[in-house]
Design an enzyme around this catalytic site. Structure first.
Site, PDB file in Angstrom:
ATOM      1  N   CYS A  77       0.841  -1.203   0.000  1.00 60.47           N
ATOM      2  CA  CYS A  77       0.000   0.000   0.000  1.00 60.47           C
ATOM      3  C   CYS A  77       0.871   1.247   0.000  1.00 60.47           C
ATOM      4  CB  CYS A  77      -0.883  -0.006   1.235  1.00 60.47           C
ATOM      5  SG  CYS A  77      -1.819  -1.537   1.416  1.00 60.47           S
ATOM      6  N   ASN A 126       0.602  -0.567   6.054  1.00 62.09           N
ATOM      7  CA  ASN A 126       1.081  -1.281   4.859  1.00 62.09           C
ATOM      8  C   ASN A 126       1.787  -2.542   5.356  1.00 62.09           C
ATOM      9  OD1 ASN A 126       2.226  -2.142   2.456  1.00 62.09           O
ATOM     10  ND2 ASN A 126       3.993  -0.774   2.668  1.00 62.09           N
ATOM     11  N   GLY A 127       1.241  -3.701   5.021  1.00 60.28           N
ATOM     12  CA  GLY A 127       1.858  -4.944   5.502  1.00 60.28           C
ATOM     13  C   GLY A 127       0.786  -5.925   5.939  1.00 60.28           C
ATOM     14  N   LYS A 182       3.526  -2.441  -7.653  1.00 57.34           N
ATOM     15  CA  LYS A 182       4.938  -2.293  -8.009  1.00 57.34           C
ATOM     16  C   LYS A 182       5.871  -3.022  -7.058  1.00 57.34           C
ATOM     17  CE  LYS A 182       8.380  -0.853 -10.362  1.00 57.34           C
ATOM     18  NZ  LYS A 182       8.597  -1.514 -11.624  1.00 57.34           N
ATOM     19  N   GLU A 185       1.455  -9.549 -17.874  1.00 57.14           N
ATOM     20  CA  GLU A 185       1.106  -8.658 -16.758  1.00 57.14           C
ATOM     21  C   GLU A 185       0.414  -7.376 -17.185  1.00 57.14           C
ATOM     22  OE1 GLU A 185       4.256  -7.141 -14.300  1.00 57.14           O
ATOM     23  OE2 GLU A 185       5.740  -7.558 -15.847  1.00 57.14           O
ATOM     24  N   TRP A 240      -3.723  -1.921  -1.373  1.00 58.08           N
ATOM     25  CA  TRP A 240      -3.674  -3.130  -2.177  1.00 58.08           C
ATOM     26  C   TRP A 240      -4.079  -4.241  -1.221  1.00 58.08           C
ATOM     27  CZ3 TRP A 240      -1.629  -8.031  -2.838  1.00 58.08           C
ATOM     28  CH2 TRP A 240      -1.737  -8.559  -4.119  1.00 58.08           C
ATOM     29  N   HIS A 252       9.473 -31.218 -26.869  1.00 56.87           N
ATOM     30  CA  HIS A 252       9.107 -32.055 -25.718  1.00 56.87           C
ATOM     31  C   HIS A 252       7.726 -31.700 -25.185  1.00 56.87           C
ATOM     32  CE1 HIS A 252      13.245 -33.306 -26.007  1.00 56.87           C
ATOM     33  NE2 HIS A 252      13.605 -32.045 -25.967  1.00 56.87           N
ATOM     34  N   LYS A 264       6.014  -9.806 -19.537  1.00 54.66           N
ATOM     35  CA  LYS A 264       5.575  -8.435 -19.855  1.00 54.66           C
ATOM     36  C   LYS A 264       4.186  -8.461 -20.500  1.00 54.66           C
ATOM     37  CE  LYS A 264       7.592  -6.538 -17.741  1.00 54.66           C
ATOM     38  NZ  LYS A 264       8.647  -7.062 -16.937  1.00 54.66           N
TER      39      LYS A 264
HETATM   40  C1  AGP Z   1       7.818  -7.169 -13.175  1.00 56.50           C
HETATM   41  O1  AGP Z   1       7.375  -6.418 -14.228  1.00 56.50           O
HETATM   42  C2  AGP Z   1       6.897  -7.218 -12.040  1.00 56.50           C
HETATM   43  N1  AGP Z   1       6.538  -5.956 -11.578  1.00 56.50           N
HETATM   44  C3  AGP Z   1       7.351  -8.138 -10.923  1.00 56.50           C
HETATM   45  O2  AGP Z   1       7.509  -9.428 -11.438  1.00 56.50           O
HETATM   46  C4  AGP Z   1       8.657  -7.741 -10.227  1.00 56.50           C
HETATM   47  O3  AGP Z   1       9.743  -7.973 -11.062  1.00 56.50           O
HETATM   48  C5  AGP Z   1       8.815  -8.592  -8.953  1.00 56.50           C
HETATM   49  O4  AGP Z   1       7.746  -8.299  -8.110  1.00 56.50           O
HETATM   50  C6  AGP Z   1      10.148  -8.321  -8.250  1.00 56.50           C
HETATM   51  O5  AGP Z   1      10.200  -6.995  -7.835  1.00 56.50           O
HETATM   52  P1  AGP Z   1      11.594  -6.405  -7.289  1.00 56.50           P
HETATM   53  O6  AGP Z   1      12.582  -6.430  -8.400  1.00 56.50           O
HETATM   54  O7  AGP Z   1      11.247  -5.026  -6.842  1.00 56.50           O
HETATM   55  O8  AGP Z   1      12.013  -7.289  -6.141  1.00 56.50           O
END
Ligand code: AGP
Length: 612
Positions: A2, A102-103, A607, A492, A76, A508, A489
């Site tokens: 969050c 947040n957590g 993110k 997501e 979130w 395979h 990519k």
């Molecule tokens: C990638 O586009 C995603 N946002 C996600 O897979 C991300 O790479 C993953 O959560 C790891 O995040 P970080 O590199 O901040 O640890």
């Protein structure tokens, strides 16, 4: 995952909170809320939906009284579905204490049972609401907010970045941290707290990174920090190094496209001051105190998640080929729980853009607990993984706002290339070989610029394939993990199902999927697997699959086979992923845009994954 923000000072708090929430909305965006204290009263406004929706509700409703203290939250959801009641802030029984969090509070059910027995009444299905009531309960016997929060958080297990307000003490904010990021912005006659520097940079560059198990009291003129065990501590005040402009869209329709187009510069920043061009070598100051250990380690173990895990796979190829160091690559989420065998000479490398990913942070702590040396490769300066590592390298990609990681990935690969040269030169690589690699690395930013200078072909292909239901991505050697990254990519941000595979694996099983409705993206640069991937393309065409091939400038053969070609400048094998991934980022972006997807804030994602 969050976004949380708090402000105390002379200015009007509400606009500062709303602006802060907008800047952190990429962290989570299913509901939002604010709390203010005005005339000794706690005022809460919250609801399901985006910050903009909350803002409109506030503008349509009764104007809120002026307040100089407040906090905000963008959510979130982890516990309790996104709705108006589960939105933060959460309050106690008497609307006198409010919290944003947040957590995850892991022992919330046990605490709730105790508080219910004491007559507390709960309205939401969240874990967070328990904290407001726990503080309320303790405040009855300890009428000091700083103390009550400290004592309450001693009873809590789990992760939290927490901000607390109370109408009993309208001239202070109390915050606590365990596992989730919390930054204090130190101002003149004002102080601000946030989960992310993006909400602070506009107000001050002076920041304090709160550590795990620390609680702080913020007044307009002062900040006091203690541990959960009531030990007063003094913290270093750091300087934020990026600027506001870097977290704006810069004229692009989306942060993701802006960040894709920043890659020439971000790769340059990752190289800056680290190339020893005369010696054909590199310098990574952050590893000075551990480089001996890394050089003589029996093996390196990479642990990461998502895109960072894909970068680790490419790092494995680089380090084993050039530095002859055995490398193992682990999903951090598996590594942390499978009781890995670690010896004291082992070196564990954690790769994380945010530096806050819960599984990767836990993998770090697991490795440390087992006596291994831990190295961090991070983007966010001052992040938990960076601070808890024995040494590390910042990738200097600048703030990455788009949830889909792009420039951080190519900067991670650039830093892994630097690490490879550093270790290879210590393990016998000649100056000449080093010069060749260093020279080619220096050329990469220009080659990236060339790819980004004309993206029309990619936009056209995206238009051709926007209605597809499935995609396959194939690559060999260094570009196998790029196939995985290209598929991620697309998944997501466009929500199309896609899979990446080592091209030779096709026979395979996956080849059964191939027909005229299955687009197959093949990454086929002029490297030592070129002939092999060519025959894989023929296998796909033999089953009427539609092939989009990522090739090198000057490609003559594959053009006869593939339906669409996207060419990138040639480079050395180990650097080719840095170039070949860019068309895949753009293809995913333009397909998602053509399908009307919310590219910067894709559904169900955020993110920085700070919960497990
Ligand atoms: C990638 O586009 C995603 N946002 C996600 O897979 C991300 O790479 C993953 O959560 C790891 O995040 P970080 O590199 O901040 O640890």
């Amino acid at each position: 995952m969050c976004g949380i923000v708090g402000y105390i000072g002379k200015k009007s708090a509400l606009p500062i909170l709303m602006e802060g929430l907008k800047r952190m909305e990429y962290r989570g965006y299913d509901s939002a809320g604010i709390a203010l204290i005005s005339n000794g009263k706690l005022i809460i406004r919250k609801q399901k939906g985006k910050v903009a929706d909350l803002e409109n509700k506030l503008l349509d409703g009764e104007p809120l009284p002026e307040a100089h203290i407040g906090m905000g939250h963008t959510r979130w959801a982890t516990h309790g579905e996104p709705n108006d009641i589960n939105a933060h802030p959460h309050i106690d029984c008497r609307n006198e204490i409010a919290v944003v969090h947040n957590g995850i509070i892991e022992n919330y059910l046990a605490l709730k049972t105790k508080l219910l027995q004491r007559g507390h009444h709960f309205v939401s299905t969240t874990d967070t609401e328990i904290v407001a009531h726990l503080i309320e309960e303790i405040y009855k016997s300890t009428p000091n907010l700083f103390e009550a929060v400290r004592l309450a958080m001693k009873q809590v297990t789990g992760t939290y970045g927490l901000v607390v307000l109370s109408s009993h003490e309208p001239d202070k904010i109390v915050v606590a941290r365990m596992g989730s990021p919390l930054i204090l912005g130190i101002g003149e006659g004002e102080n601000i707290v946030a989960a992310d520097a993006a909400a602070i940079i506009e107000h001050t560059r002076q920041v304090v990174y709160l550590g795990d198990g620390e609680v702080a009291e913020l007044t307009a003129d002062n900040v006091t920090i203690k541990t959960l065990n009531d030990v007063k501590i003094t913290k270093v005040v750091d300087e934020l190094t990026f600027d506001l402009e870097q977290i704006e869209k810069g004229g692009f329709p989306h942060f993701m496209l802006k960040e894709i187009h920043e890659q020439s510069e971000s790769i340059e920043n990752a190289l800056r001051g680290r190339l020893l061009e005369e010696e054909g070598n590199v310098r990574l100051g952050g590893l000075d105190n551990v480089v001996e250990k890394i050089e003589h380690a029996p093996r390196l173990i990479f642990a990461a998640c998502g895109t960072s895990w894909h970068a680790a796979l490419i790092g494995e190829y680089m380090l084993e080929q050039y530095a002859q160091i055995p490398v193992e690559v682990e999903y951090a989420s598996e590594f942390r729980y499978r009781n890995p065998i670690l010896k004291k000479d082992d070196v564990v490398v954690l790769i994380s853009q945010s530096g806050e990913t819960a599984d990767t942070l836990a993998a770090l702590r697991e490795a440390k607990a087992k006596g291994a040396t831990v190295i961090g490769i991070c983007n966010v300066v001052g992040s938990s993984i960076a601070r808890e590592s024995d040494g590390g390298v910042y990738i200097h990609a600048g703030p990455e706002i788009g949830v889909a990681s792009t420039k951080a990935f190519t900067s991670q690969l650039t830093v892994l290339a630097l690490l490879t040269i550093l270790l290879a030169r210590r393990k016998g690589m000649t100056r000449e070989q080093g010069l060749e690699l260093v020279h080619e690395l220096k050329l990469l930013p220009e080659k990236v610029k060339a790819i980004l200078s004309d993206t029309k072909q990619i936009e056209y292909i995206a238009g051709e394939f926007k209605e597809m239901k499935n995609f396959l991505y194939l690559g060999r050697g260094y570009n196998f993990p790029v196939a995985l990254e290209g598929a991620l990519k697309l998944k997501e941000i466009s929500y199309i199902h896609a899979e990446g595979y080592p091209a030779a694996e096709m026979k395979h099983g996956p080849i059964a999927l191939i027909d005229e409705k299955m687009p197959v993206v093949c990454i086929a640069p002029f490297d030592r697997t070129y002939d092999k991937i060519m025959s894989n393309i023929q296998e796909v065409k033999a089953r009427r699959g539609r092939v989009i091939a990522i090739v090198n400038d000057g490609e003559k053969n594959i053009g006869q086979l593939a339906d669409y070609l996207i060419s990138v400048p040639p480079t050395l094998d180990l650097f080719s992923p840095i170039l070949s991934v860019i068309p895949l980022q753009l293809l995913a972006y333009y397909i998602a845009v053509a399908r009307g997807a919310n590219v910067d804030q894709p559904r169900n994602l955020a993110k920085s994954v700070t919960v497990e």
